[in-house]
Write a protein that holds these residues in place. Structure first.
Motif, PDB file in Angstrom:
ATOM      1  N   LEU A   1      -4.807-125.316 -38.445  1.00 14.93           N
ATOM      2  CA  LEU A   1      -3.508-125.899 -38.086  1.00 14.93           C
ATOM      3  C   LEU A   1      -2.464-124.809 -37.843  1.00 14.93           C
ATOM      4  CD1 LEU A   1      -3.288-128.908 -40.585  1.00 14.93           C
ATOM      5  CD2 LEU A   1      -3.570-129.036 -38.111  1.00 14.93           C
ATOM      6  N   PHE A   2      -2.402-123.833 -38.745  1.00 20.30           N
ATOM      7  CA  PHE A   2      -1.412-122.769 -38.608  1.00 20.30           C
ATOM      8  C   PHE A   2      -1.674-121.932 -37.354  1.00 20.30           C
ATOM      9  CE2 PHE A   2      -0.954-122.646 -43.522  1.00 20.30           C
ATOM     10  CZ  PHE A   2      -0.261-123.844 -43.473  1.00 20.30           C
ATOM     11  N   LEU A   3      -2.947-121.690 -37.057  1.00 25.01           N
ATOM     12  CA  LEU A   3      -3.275-120.898 -35.874  1.00 25.01           C
ATOM     13  C   LEU A   3      -2.864-121.628 -34.599  1.00 25.01           C
ATOM     14  CD1 LEU A   3      -4.592-118.382 -34.680  1.00 25.01           C
ATOM     15  CD2 LEU A   3      -6.786-119.581 -34.741  1.00 25.01           C
ATOM     16  N   ILE A   4      -3.050-122.939 -34.559  1.00 26.16           N
ATOM     17  CA  ILE A   4      -2.647-123.723 -33.385  1.00 26.16           C
ATOM     18  C   ILE A   4      -1.136-123.607 -33.171  1.00 26.16           C
ATOM     19  CG2 ILE A   4      -2.427-126.069 -32.476  1.00 26.16           C
ATOM     20  CD1 ILE A   4      -5.122-126.691 -33.830  1.00 26.16           C
ATOM     21  N   VAL A   5      -0.371-123.783 -34.258  1.00 23.12           N
ATOM     22  CA  VAL A   5       1.091-123.691 -34.141  1.00 23.12           C
ATOM     23  C   VAL A   5       1.498-122.297 -33.688  1.00 23.12           C
ATOM     24  CG1 VAL A   5       3.265-123.838 -35.401  1.00 23.12           C
ATOM     25  CG2 VAL A   5       1.461-125.490 -35.868  1.00 23.12           C
ATOM     26  N   LEU A   6       0.881-121.267 -34.264  1.00 26.41           N
ATOM     27  CA  LEU A   6       1.222-119.892 -33.892  1.00 26.41           C
ATOM     28  C   LEU A   6       0.918-119.630 -32.421  1.00 26.41           C
ATOM     29  CD1 LEU A   6       2.029-116.964 -34.494  1.00 26.41           C
ATOM     30  CD2 LEU A   6      -0.305-116.559 -35.289  1.00 26.41           C
ATOM     31  N   LEU A   7      -0.239-120.073 -31.949  1.00 23.04           N
ATOM     32  CA  LEU A   7      -0.594-119.828 -30.550  1.00 23.04           C
ATOM     33  C   LEU A   7       0.357-120.541 -29.597  1.00 23.04           C
ATOM     34  CD1 LEU A   7      -4.508-120.005 -30.723  1.00 23.04           C
ATOM     35  CD2 LEU A   7      -3.069-117.972 -30.509  1.00 23.04           C
ATOM     36  N   VAL A   8       0.745-121.772 -29.948  1.00 21.26           N
ATOM     37  CA  VAL A   8       1.689-122.512 -29.090  1.00 21.26           C
ATOM     38  C   VAL A   8       3.029-121.792 -29.032  1.00 21.26           C
ATOM     39  CG1 VAL A   8       3.005-124.652 -28.883  1.00 21.26           C
ATOM     40  CG2 VAL A   8       0.574-124.753 -29.417  1.00 21.26           C
ATOM     41  N   LEU A   9       3.548-121.386 -30.197  1.00 21.54           N
ATOM     42  CA  LEU A   9       4.839-120.696 -30.227  1.00 21.54           C
ATOM     43  C   LEU A   9       4.757-119.331 -29.552  1.00 21.54           C
ATOM     44  CD1 LEU A   9       6.018-121.555 -33.856  1.00 21.54           C
ATOM     45  CD2 LEU A   9       6.896-122.492 -31.716  1.00 21.54           C
ATOM     46  N   LEU A  10       3.628-118.643 -29.725  1.00 22.20           N
ATOM     47  CA  LEU A  10       3.455-117.341 -29.071  1.00 22.20           C
ATOM     48  C   LEU A  10       3.421-117.491 -27.562  1.00 22.20           C
ATOM     49  CD1 LEU A  10       2.930-114.299 -29.329  1.00 22.20           C
ATOM     50  CD2 LEU A  10       0.494-114.811 -29.553  1.00 22.20           C
ATOM     51  N   TRP A  11       2.735-118.508 -27.082  1.00 22.05           N
ATOM     52  CA  TRP A  11       2.695-118.754 -25.626  1.00 22.05           C
ATOM     53  C   TRP A  11       4.092-119.062 -25.097  1.00 22.05           C
ATOM     54  CZ3 TRP A  11       3.799-123.313 -22.909  1.00 22.05           C
ATOM     55  CH2 TRP A  11       3.490-123.273 -21.538  1.00 22.05           C
ATOM     56  N   MET A  12       4.834-119.907 -25.822  1.00 24.98           N
ATOM     57  CA  MET A  12       6.192-120.247 -25.387  1.00 24.98           C
ATOM     58  C   MET A  12       7.094-119.015 -25.396  1.00 24.98           C
ATOM     59  SD  MET A  12       6.582-123.889 -27.422  1.00 24.98           S
ATOM     60  CE  MET A  12       8.254-124.190 -26.868  1.00 24.98           C
ATOM     61  N   ALA A  13       6.957-118.176 -26.426  1.00 23.71           N
ATOM     62  CA  ALA A  13       7.778-116.967 -26.497  1.00 23.71           C
ATOM     63  C   ALA A  13       7.441-116.008 -25.365  1.00 23.71           C
ATOM     64  CB  ALA A  13       7.580-116.282 -27.853  1.00 23.71           C
ATOM     65  N   GLN A  14       6.160-115.903 -25.023  1.00 26.84           N
ATOM     66  CA  GLN A  14       5.769-115.025 -23.917  1.00 26.84           C
ATOM     67  C   GLN A  14       6.293-115.537 -22.584  1.00 26.84           C
ATOM     68  OE1 GLN A  14       4.994-111.998 -25.306  1.00 26.84           O
ATOM     69  NE2 GLN A  14       3.509-111.858 -23.627  1.00 26.84           N
ATOM     70  N   MET A  15       6.213-116.852 -22.387  1.00 27.16           N
ATOM     71  CA  MET A  15       6.746-117.427 -21.145  1.00 27.16           C
ATOM     72  C   MET A  15       8.252-117.201 -21.047  1.00 27.16           C
ATOM     73  SD  MET A  15       4.201-118.582 -19.402  1.00 27.16           S
ATOM     74  CE  MET A  15       3.371-117.112 -20.051  1.00 27.16           C
ATOM     75  N   ALA A  16       8.941-117.338 -22.188  1.00 28.29           N
ATOM     76  CA  ALA A  16      10.385-117.111 -22.187  1.00 28.29           C
ATOM     77  C   ALA A  16      10.706-115.647 -21.903  1.00 28.29           C
ATOM     78  CB  ALA A  16      10.973-117.527 -23.529  1.00 28.29           C
ATOM     79  N   LEU A  17       9.897-114.740 -22.478  1.00 32.47           N
ATOM     80  CA  LEU A  17      10.142-113.314 -22.287  1.00 32.47           C
ATOM     81  C   LEU A  17       9.999-112.904 -20.821  1.00 32.47           C
ATOM     82  CD1 LEU A  17      10.616-110.564 -23.728  1.00 32.47           C
ATOM     83  CD2 LEU A  17       8.128-110.337 -23.837  1.00 32.47           C
ATOM     84  N   LYS A  18       9.038-113.503 -20.130  1.00 33.73           N
ATOM     85  CA  LYS A  18       8.768-113.129 -18.738  1.00 33.73           C
ATOM     86  C   LYS A  18       9.641-113.879 -17.735  1.00 33.73           C
ATOM     87  CE  LYS A  18       3.911-112.089 -19.769  1.00 33.73           C
ATOM     88  NZ  LYS A  18       2.496-112.465 -19.496  1.00 33.73           N
ATOM     89  N   SER A  19      10.390-114.867 -18.200  1.00 30.03           N
ATOM     90  CA  SER A  19      11.198-115.692 -17.304  1.00 30.03           C
ATOM     91  C   SER A  19      12.516-114.986 -16.967  1.00 30.03           C
ATOM     92  CB  SER A  19      11.500-117.028 -17.974  1.00 30.03           C
ATOM     93  OG  SER A  19      12.374-116.842 -19.075  1.00 30.03           O
TER      94      SER A  19
END
Length: 434
Positions: free
Chosen positions: A265-283
């Motif tokens: 469960l924790f890994l799923i949440v971390l991966l989702v937030l990491l993906w969102m943070a990466q998309m925000a960083l590159k935007s």
């Protein structure tokens, strides 16, 4: 070695340390380190959003993590009809009255011309509203806290699934961050740090003293969990058979199964937030935030609303910390306000971000996993080293006792040494910002 290979090797190295813990100590210990490392990684992501993206020096992380934990109690614990009947509604009405008092004072400040009359009206609103608030609030609090204080004494929760408390923790932390940001983000960086630390301490003080909210220092135990209970697994014949086929006894197998469920469960949440943070960083938004971080004056000259963007990133980063706080309270199964300390929930998270690489989301995750592993393991390793060093000394030796007692300080010493070494030889962190 290419940058990708180096970063991969760093993550594999941390993973190897956790696996080695499983072989050398126990898999229970390894999974506990993994779970808390994943939660710490989410906290580090939140701080990296604020500092790495926008340069906001927030040292009130502890307060937002605590609000996430509070959300678990308010959302997932059982409803207390008796508390709501005896004073819960009155408490809510008093809080609404307090909010209306503040709003009325703000409206008066904006609508009236500057002068003695405005000051007098605002003072009258605040004093009158305060006394009305206390007249309504105090008796209802006493009524709620008198209901079975040994086991309850609080308003309870909504009785919803505990997984819903995780986003609720983010929303509660985001709401508090918005209120704090509207007043504190106009301060210079050092004053902002002092303000956020002070506000975090205020949040903890409220949680400790307002028993009607979450039992204060009496703590809330037995919180719902999103994974099965160990005893239920041990009473399941099919689970016992599967454990036996793997050569495990039911108790060990159930404990490992529950911790592994949390890890997923924790890994799923971390991966989702990491993906969102990466998309925000590159935007374009991410590039704008870094431009504001690097030069606020030039960004304002280009027409960017710096204060508004700072408020945005402050709310987002605090929401991520709130989610992590809700996850940690769920893992613990209890809310203990007295355990929220700046050393663990603010400054250690900052060490994770700095060591991993400020401004790099993957660096924040790596730093969190590595620093949490060392935070847990350095003290027992230090004790073993001291025992080896002093093995040739006579029993009862003052020097031997002093060295063994000093092992308790190895944790803080090691954190300081690691931080100094990284700042000296890799000042931008293990995985620097590109």
């Amino acid at each position: 070695m290419s940058e990708t290979m180096k970063n991969t090797a760093l993550f594999l190295g941390v993973g190897a340390l956790i696996i080695l813990t499983g072989f050398m100590q126990s898999w229970n210990s390894a999974l506990l380190i993994l779970n808390m490392g994943l939660i710490s990684a989410i906290m580090a992501l939140g701080v990296n959003l604020q500092w790495g993206f926008a340069g906001l020096f927030n040292v009130g992380v502890m307060g937002f993590v605590a609000l996430g934990g509070l959300a678990v109690v308010l959302v997932s614990t059982d409803v207390s009809p008796e508390a709501w009947a005896n004073g819960g509604v009155g408490i809510v009405m008093a809080l609404i009255l307090g909010a209306m008092t503040v709003v009325a004072a703000v409206v008066a400040y904006r609508m009236m011309a500057k002068g003695a009359a405005r000051s007098a009206v605002i003072l009258a609103i605040l004093i009158g509203g305060f006394f009305l608030y206390r007249m309504l609030f105090d008796p209802n609090v006493e009524s709620v806290e008198a209901i079975n204080p040994a086991l309850a004494g609080n308003i309870g929760g909504l009785g919803l699934p505990v997984l819903l408390a995780w986003p609720a923790g983010g929303l509660l932390a985001a709401g508090a961050a918005w209120l704090i940001g509207k007043t504190a983000l106009g301060l210079r960086s050092d004053y902002l740090a002092i303000a956020t630390l002070g506000i975090a301490e205020i949040i903890i003080a409220v949680m400790k003293n307002e028993d009607w909210l979450a039992r204060g220092v009496k703590n809330v135990i037995g919180l719902p969990r999103p994974v099965p209970y160990e005893i239920d697994l041990q009473n399941d014949p099919s689970f016992v058979d599967r454990a036996a086929s793997l050569g495990l006894d039911p108790v060990t197998a159930s404990t490992l199964s529950v911790k592994l469920g949390y890890s997923i469960l924790f890994l799923i949440v971390l991966l989702v937030l990491l993906w969102m943070a990466q998309m925000a960083l590159k935007s374009p938004w991410g590039r704008m935030m870094r431009a504001i971080r690097d030069n606020e004056v030039a960004s304002e000259a280009m027409g960017k609303d710096v204060t508004r963007r700072h408020l945005q990133i402050f709310v987002l980063g605090s929401a991520v910390c709130g989610i992590a706080g809700a996850m940690m309270t769920t893992l613990d199964g209890q809310l203990t306000p007295g355990t929220y300390q700046p050393l663990r929930f603010t400054f250690l998270v900052w060490v994770m971000v700095i060591v991993g690489g400020s401004g790099n989301n993957f660096g924040a995750v790596l730093g969190a996993m590595l620093i949490w592993f060392l935070w847990v393991q350095v003290e027992p390793i230090g004790l073993w080293v001291m025992q080896v060093i002093t093995s040739g000394m006579a029993d009862g030796s003052a020097l031997k006792e002093h060295l063994i007692d000093s092992a308790a300080h190895m944790r803080l010493l090691t954190m300081g040494v690691i931080l100094l070494v990284v700042l000296r030889f890799s000042p931008r962190g293990l995985i620097p910002e590109k």
